[in-house]
Motif scaffolding. Structure first.
Motif, PDB file in Angstrom:
ATOM      1  N   ILE A 139     -20.176  -0.019  25.609  1.00 17.74           N
ATOM      2  CA  ILE A 139     -20.694   1.116  24.843  1.00 17.74           C
ATOM      3  C   ILE A 139     -22.217   1.097  24.869  1.00 17.74           C
ATOM      4  O   ILE A 139     -22.874   2.120  25.104  1.00 17.74           O
ATOM      5  CB  ILE A 139     -20.178   1.077  23.387  1.00 17.74           C
TER       6      ILE A 139
ATOM      7  N   GLY B  73     -22.735   3.625  27.701  1.00 13.68           N
ATOM      8  CA  GLY B  73     -22.702   4.758  26.780  1.00 13.68           C
ATOM      9  C   GLY B  73     -24.084   5.118  26.270  1.00 13.68           C
ATOM     10  O   GLY B  73     -24.571   6.236  26.458  1.00 13.68           O
TER      11      GLY B  73
ATOM     12  N   THR C  91     -19.290   7.577  24.018  1.00 16.04           N
ATOM     13  CA  THR C  91     -19.089   6.267  23.380  1.00 16.04           C
ATOM     14  C   THR C  91     -17.904   6.248  22.428  1.00 16.04           C
ATOM     15  O   THR C  91     -17.459   5.190  22.036  1.00 16.04           O
ATOM     16  CB  THR C  91     -20.340   5.841  22.607  1.00 16.04           C
ATOM     17  N   PHE C  92     -17.437   7.408  22.009  1.00 15.46           N
ATOM     18  CA  PHE C  92     -16.272   7.385  21.131  1.00 15.46           C
ATOM     19  C   PHE C  92     -15.484   8.684  21.240  1.00 15.46           C
ATOM     20  O   PHE C  92     -15.979   9.676  21.777  1.00 15.46           O
ATOM     21  CB  PHE C  92     -16.673   7.150  19.671  1.00 15.46           C
TER      22      PHE C  92
ATOM     23  N   PHE D 145     -13.455   2.489  19.950  1.00 16.35           N
ATOM     24  CA  PHE D 145     -13.813   3.761  20.573  1.00 16.35           C
ATOM     25  C   PHE D 145     -13.417   4.964  19.728  1.00 16.35           C
ATOM     26  O   PHE D 145     -13.509   6.096  20.191  1.00 16.35           O
ATOM     27  CB  PHE D 145     -13.160   3.871  21.958  1.00 16.35           C
TER      28      PHE D 145
END
Lengths: 306, 308
Positions: A151, A155, A163-164, A252
C-alpha cells in the motif's frame, strides 16, 4: 462410485452438525452469552431484557433444538448492529470474497505451477533456486505485513493501484497478490517435489527412450500425473482463502466476508459472527466434497478403495 | 583406538558403535554442508537469545513513554538518532526495545502451543495407529474432517469469545493444532508397526512396553520434531495475525502483532512503526522454516539422498 459419494456426503453432513454444535457451545461456554454480546456498561435490567429477547433464559436443550431447526433453513437470527437478518448480510458479501479468493488463486496457480515445474525438472539449476526461494518467501513473509508495505509503495508513492476498497478494475490486484502469496509458495513447493519424483519414474524413462520430444514428455507424462495432488491442494487452499482473507480484506477495506467478520467482532455482534463462521464453513465443506468427487472421477484408485 | 585404524563409513546416524559425541559431530558436519540450515539455526538462535536476554540487550524499557521523543524515525533517516535505532512509536516508546521484548510473546506462544498440541496429538495419533480397527477409523475420519475446516476463521472466532490473554492464545493454538500432530503420529506409528524390526522384536518376545518405548518412540521423534518446527513457525505467524486484529495478548503487552496493529493506523505518516515488527516476524519465520527443511532432510535419510 455411488457408495463413495454417499459416505462422503454423510461425513460432510456430520461435520456440518459438528460445526453447528461447536459454534453453539462456544458462545455459551463462557457462562453468559448476554454478557458477551452486550457492552460492559449495560445495566442488569438491560441484560435481563436482552436474555428474554434472545431466548437465553430457556433450557439449553430447547435453545439448541431451536437453533438447529432455524439453522437448517439458514436463519441465524438478526445482526445486533444492523438489526437485519444476519444471513442476508453475509451472502451479500460473498461475491466480493469469491472474486478476491479466485483472483488470488489464479495468480498462485499461474505463477506457482510453471516455476515449480521448472525447478523440479532441473534440480540445482538457476530456475530451481528461484523456485525454492519463492516457496520459502511465500511461507515466511507475513502477508498482512507485505500488504501494508505494498500500500505504501505501489499505492501511496507510485499511485499504480487504489489503496483500499473494491471499485476500479485494478483494485483487486494488490489484495489478490498478497492473499495468493502463501498459496503460491505451497504450490511451488508441491509441484517441484511431485515433478522431482515423477521425473525418475519408469514410464518417463520409457517415454524418453521412445524418442519423444522433451516438451511432450513434460506436458503429457509429467504434468498430467503431477496435476492430481496439485488439484487437491488447490481445492483445499481455495477454502482456506475464503475463510482466511480476514486480514487482507481488513487492510484493503475490501467489502467481503472477512472484513465483515472483523467489524462484527469489534461490535460484539455475535449473531453476525456466528452466521459468518457457519456460512463460510458450509461453503468450505461443500467445496471439499466437490474436490473429492472430482478427484474420484479423475483417479479411479480412490473410488475403488471404498 | 580401533576407530583410528579402521575408518567407518560416514553416512549413518544409526550406527550403534558411535558415541553421542560422534553423532553430534556428524550432525554438525551435515549442518555445515547445508548453508540454508546454518542460516536457519543462526536466525532461530538470534530470536531465542533476544527473548532470553531481553532486559540486558534492550536499550530502553519497552513500556517507557517519552512524549517529547515520540514519532522519531529510525536512526539512519532525517531526524532520527542512535538513541532510538529503529525510531519510536506515537507514545514515544523505543521500537527496537519493544521488538526485543516482543520475541518473548512469540516464542512463548510458539513453544507452549506446540508442546500442548504435540502432546495431545501424539497421544491421540498413537492410540489410533496402535489400536487400529474401529477406533482408528473414527479418529482418522474426525481428524481429517476437522482439518478441512477453515482454521483461521475458527481461531479468530474462539479468540473473540475468550478475550485477550496469553494463556488463552496458547490454549487456542495448543488445542486447535493437535489434529495435525495426531495425523502425522498415526501415519508414522502405522508404518513402524508394520516394519520388519518391530516384527522381529515381537518374535523375540519383547514386551508391549519395550516395543513402544524402545522401538516405536525413537523412530517417531524425527518426523515430530520436524513438524513441531514448522508448526511453531506457523503459530508465531498466526499469533501476530491475531494481535494485528486486536485478539491476542492485551494491548499493554509489547508483542509483534500488537505493534503491527498500532502502526497500521499511522501507516502513511509514520511507516516505520509497522515496518520493523513485520521484519522481526519474517526473520523468525524464515529461520524456523529453513531449520525445519534442514531437519527434515537430516532426520529422514531417504530424503537426504533425494535432495542432493
Amino acid at each position: 462410485m455411488l457408495r463413495y459419494f454417499l459416505i462422503r456426503l454423510g461425513q460432510s453432513l456430520a461435520l456440518m452438525f459438528g460445526v453447528l454444535l461447536l459454534v453453539f457451545m462456544m458462545l455459551r461456554v463462557t457462562g453468559d452469552p448476554a454478557a458477551l454480546m452486550l457492552p460492559r456498561e449495560a445495566s442488569a435490567a438491560e441484560i435481563e431484557a436482552f436474555r428474554e429477547r434472545m431466548g437465553f433464559n430457556r433450557p439449553i436443550i430447547v435453545q439448541f433444538v431451536d437453533f438447529l431447526s432455524k439453522a437448517v433453513v439458514g436463519d441465524f437470527g438478526e445482526s445486533l448492529h444492523f438489526r437485519t437478518p444476519a444471513m442476508t448480510l453475509v451472502t451479500q458479501r460473498l461475491p466480493a470474497t469469491v472474486e478476491l479468493a479466485a483472483t488470488g488463486l489464479l495468480f498462485a496457480v499461474l505463477i506457482g505451477v510453471p516455476i515449480g515445474m521448472m525447478g523440479g525438472l532441473k534440480p540445482g539449476s538457476a530456475a530451481d533456486s528461484l523456485a525454492r526461494l519463492l516457496a520459502l518467501m511465500g511461507q515466511s513473509i507475513p502477508n498482512f505485513w507485505l500488504a501494508m508495505l505494498m500500500i505504501l509503495f505501489f499505492g501511496v508513492q507510485l499511485r499504480w493501484f487504489p489503496t483500499f476498497g473494491r471499485g476500479a478494475w485494478n483494485s483487486v490486484v494488490m489484495p489478490a497478490f498478497v492473499l495468493g502469496l502463501p498459496v503460491m509458495g505451497q504450490i511451488v513447493r508441491l509441484t517441484r517435489s511431485t515433478v522431482l519424483e515423477i521425473r525418475s519414474e519408469d514410464f518417463v524413462r520409457t517415454a524418453y527412450s521412445k524418442g519423444l520430444e522433451p516438451p511432450v514428455i513434460y506436458l503429457k507424462h509429467i504434468l498430467r500425473n503431477a496435476s492430481i495432488p496439485i488439484i487437491s491442494v488447490i481445492g483445499v487452499q481455495f477454502g482456506y482463502m475464503l475463510g482466511g482473507s480476514i486480514y487482507i480484506e481488513t487492510i484493503f477495506a475490501w467489502p467481503g466476508m472477512g472484513q465483515l467478520l472483523q467489524l462484527a467482532i469489534g461490535w460484539r455482534d455475535f449473531p453476525l459472527v456466528q452466521a459468518i463462521a457457519i456460512f463460510t464453513s458450509t461453503v468450505v465443506i461443500a467445496l471439499n466434497l466437490l474436490t473429492d468427487l472430482v478427484y474420484a472421477i479423475i483417479d479411479p484408485r480412490i473410488r475403488y478403495g471404498f | 583406538m580401533a576407530s583410528e585404524t579402521s575408518p567407518r563409513p560416514a553416512d549413518s546416524l544409526l550406527d550403534i558403535q558411535r558415541t553421542w559425541w560422534d553423532r553430534l559431530a556428524f550432525i554438525g558436519r551435515l549442518l555445515w554442508r547445508d548453508k540454508g540450515g546454518m542460516l536457519g539455526l543462526f536466525l532461530f538462535l538470534l530470536v531465542v537469545f533476544s527473548a532470553v536476554f531481553a532486559p540486558w540487550i534492550a536499550p530502553h524499557d519497552p513500556l517507557e513513554q517519552v512524549m517529547e521523543d515520540s514519532k522519531m524515525p529510525p536512526a539512519w533517516s532525517v531526524g532520527g538518532s542512535w538513541e532510538h535505532p529503529l525510531g519510536t512509536d506515537t507514545l514515544g516508546r523505543d521500537i527496537f526495545s519493544r521488538i526485543i521484548y516482543g520475541s518473548r510473546v512469540s516464542l512463548t506462544v510458539g513453544f507452549f502451543g506446540v508442546l500442548i498440541a504435540g502432546t495431545l496429538g501424539m497421544i491421540i495419533g498413537a492410540i489410533a495407529g496402535y489400536l487400529g480397527g474401529r477406533v482408528d477409523s473414527v479418529i482418522t475420519n474426525t481428524v481429517n474432517l476437522v482439518l478441512s475446516l477453515p482454521y483461521l476463521l475458527f481461531v479468530v472466532f474462539i479468540a473473540a469469545i475468550f478475550g485477550r490473554s496469553l494463556l488463552n492464545v496458547i490454549l487456542i493454538f495448543g488445542i486447535t493444532d493437535a489434529p495435525i500432530f495426531a495425523r502425522v503420529t498415526r501415519g508414522e506409528v502405522l508404518k513402524i508397526r508394520e516394519s520388519g524390526y518391530v516384527e522381529s522384536a515381537r518374535c523375540a518376545g519383547a514386551s508391549w512396553a519395550r516395543i513402544v518405548f524402545d522401538h516405536i518412540m525413537p523412530n517417531l521423534i524425527g518426523p515430530l520434531i520436524t513438524l513441531a518446527t514448522f508448526e511453531m513457525s506457523a503459530m508465531i505467524f498466526y499469533e501476530a495475525g491475531l494481535g494485528f486484529l486486536g485478539l491476542s495478548v492485551p494491548p499493554s503487552v509489547p508483542s509483534w502483532g500488537n505493534m503491527l496493529a498500532a502502526g497500521r493506523q499511522y501507516l502513511t505518516s509514520y511507516p516505520w512503526i509497522a515496518t520493523f515488527p513485520g521484519v522481526a516476524i519474517m526473520i523468525t519465520s524464515l529461520g524456523m522454516n529453513l531449520l525445519g527443511d534442514w531437519l527434515r532432510d537430516v532426520l529422514d535419510p531417504r530424503l537426504r539422498r533425494a535432495r542432493k
